[in-house]
Design a protein around this motif. Structure first.
Motif, mmCIF file in Angstrom:
data_model
loop_
_atom_site.group_PDB
_atom_site.id
_atom_site.type_symbol
_atom_site.label_atom_id
_atom_site.label_comp_id
_atom_site.label_asym_id
_atom_site.label_seq_id
_atom_site.Cartn_x
_atom_site.Cartn_y
_atom_site.Cartn_z
ATOM 1 N N GLY A 10 75.575 -15.309 -67.886
ATOM 2 C CA GLY A 10 75.993 -15.396 -66.498
ATOM 3 C C GLY A 10 74.865 -15.277 -65.495
ATOM 4 N N ASP A 11 73.845 -14.455 -65.799
ATOM 5 C CA ASP A 11 72.716 -14.314 -64.874
ATOM 6 C C ASP A 11 71.987 -15.641 -64.702
ATOM 7 N N LEU A 12 71.806 -16.354 -65.796
ATOM 8 C CA LEU A 12 71.172 -17.666 -65.728
ATOM 9 C C LEU A 12 72.045 -18.639 -64.949
ATOM 10 N N ALA A 13 73.332 -18.640 -65.199
ATOM 11 C CA ALA A 13 74.248 -19.532 -64.489
ATOM 12 C C ALA A 13 74.209 -19.267 -62.990
ATOM 13 N N ASP A 14 74.186 -17.986 -62.619
ATOM 14 C CA ASP A 14 74.131 -17.627 -61.198
ATOM 15 C C ASP A 14 72.820 -18.082 -60.570
ATOM 16 N N ALA A 15 71.716 -17.918 -61.305
ATOM 17 C CA ALA A 15 70.407 -18.315 -60.780
ATOM 18 C C ALA A 15 70.327 -19.821 -60.567
ATOM 19 N N ILE A 16 70.908 -20.577 -61.477
ATOM 20 C CA ILE A 16 70.926 -22.040 -61.331
ATOM 21 C C ILE A 16 71.732 -22.434 -60.103
ATOM 22 N N ALA A 17 72.889 -21.810 -59.933
ATOM 23 C CA ALA A 17 73.729 -22.121 -58.771
ATOM 24 C C ALA A 17 73.025 -21.760 -57.474
ATOM 25 N N GLU A 18 72.341 -20.602 -57.454
ATOM 26 C CA GLU A 18 71.645 -20.176 -56.240
ATOM 27 C C GLU A 18 70.468 -21.087 -55.920
ATOM 28 N N SER A 19 69.742 -21.503 -56.949
ATOM 29 C CA SER A 19 68.519 -22.276 -56.735
ATOM 30 C C SER A 19 68.779 -23.760 -56.482
ATOM 31 N N PHE A 20 69.864 -24.293 -57.039
ATOM 32 C CA PHE A 20 70.103 -25.737 -56.958
ATOM 33 C C PHE A 20 71.441 -26.111 -56.316
ATOM 34 N N GLY A 21 72.222 -25.120 -55.939
ATOM 35 C CA GLY A 21 73.509 -25.395 -55.318
ATOM 36 C C GLY A 21 74.650 -25.479 -56.300
ATOM 37 N N TRP B 167 71.349 -22.534 -74.546
ATOM 38 C CA TRP B 167 71.394 -21.722 -73.327
ATOM 39 C C TRP B 167 71.101 -20.260 -73.598
ATOM 40 N N GLN B 168 71.378 -19.803 -74.797
ATOM 41 C CA GLN B 168 71.030 -18.418 -75.133
ATOM 42 C C GLN B 168 69.518 -18.213 -75.083
ATOM 43 N N ASP B 169 68.784 -19.178 -75.601
ATOM 44 C CA ASP B 169 67.323 -19.087 -75.578
ATOM 45 C C ASP B 169 66.796 -19.188 -74.147
ATOM 46 N N VAL B 170 67.353 -20.118 -73.374
ATOM 47 C CA VAL B 170 66.916 -20.284 -71.983
ATOM 48 C C VAL B 170 67.187 -19.010 -71.195
ATOM 49 N N ALA B 171 68.336 -18.392 -71.411
ATOM 50 C CA ALA B 171 68.694 -17.167 -70.698
ATOM 51 C C ALA B 171 67.735 -16.029 -71.040
ATOM 52 N N LEU C 283 77.542 -20.257 -69.149
ATOM 53 C CA LEU C 283 78.731 -19.626 -68.579
ATOM 54 C C LEU C 283 78.675 -18.121 -68.789
ATOM 55 N N ALA C 284 79.242 -17.380 -67.839
ATOM 56 C CA ALA C 284 79.285 -15.930 -67.965
ATOM 57 C C ALA C 284 80.023 -15.515 -69.236
#
Length: 213
Positions: free
Chosen positions: A98-109, A192-196, A92-93
């Protein structure tokens, strides 16, 4: 001196309970991961000997062994840091990812669509393998990969940022043959911090990873 070394765990053996019990973490890290490190180092020595003697009869097997053990080492090194006892939920932002969350939404809907795809990819690997979220530098998007063993079915140039280990040694002592239950439970410990951080680093490296304009 060995080229590769076994990294220390970023937490104690009990840190991921109840999702993964301490016995599994200890065996998985100290025995299985350690075996991949040793295998990679041993194979490098065997390749050096082959070069010195110009003896190439075993080259195919040695190259396969290097890919297997080195990829096992790399994926496990990511795996340990992809998890935390304080993880779970979704990026979550408000949590600074937030950049990771946005990328997931863009790439997978949607996050739900991404979660379903990665869960299925990991849970339906035939035999041993991984479900992987990777940054693909040609498109600049995230993709899910279904990796057999440690190195098969990987898009060249893609950078793994979140990995789910679906080998039996990752769960069998606790989940028996219920791989799906283990993968479902894994979402509760995702860091998620590590993934981001891995996503941000992969994007920064995109220009040097691309071989053509």
């Amino acid at each position: 001196m060995a080229t590769y070394t076994l990294p220390e765990l970023p937490y104690d053996y009990a840190a991921l309970e109840p999702v993964i019990n301490p016995q599994i973490i200890e065996l998985h890290h100290d025995k299985h991961h350690a075996a991949y490190v040793k295998g990679a180092n041993d194979t490098l020595e065997q390749l050096a000997e082959a070069r010195d003697k110009e003896a190439w009869g075993a080259i195919n097997g040695l190259q396969k062994n290097l890919a297997f053990h080195l990829s096992g080492h790399i994926l496990h090194s990511i795996y340990w840091h992809n998890m935390t006892g304080d993880g779970g939920g979704e990026p979550l932002a408000a949590d600074g990812v937030g950049d990771l969350a946005d990328a997931i939404a863009e790439s997978f809907g949607s996050f739900a669509g991404f979660k379903a795809q990665l869960t299925k990819a990991a849970a339906t690997t035939q035999g041993s393998g991984w479900g992987v979220l990777a940054y693909e530098p040609v498109s600049g998007k995230l993709i899910v990969e279904q990796v057999y063993d440690h190195q098969g079915n990987v898009g060249q140039g893609s950078v793994p940022i979140l990995v789910f280990d679906a080998w039996e040694h990752a769960f069998y002592l606790q989940y028996k043959n219920q791989k799906v239950d283990f993968i479902d439970a894994m979402w509760a410990v995702v860091n998620w911090q590590d993934v981001a951080k891995r996503y941000a680093a992969a994007k920064e490296r995109a220009d040097v990873l691309l071989l053509a304009p």
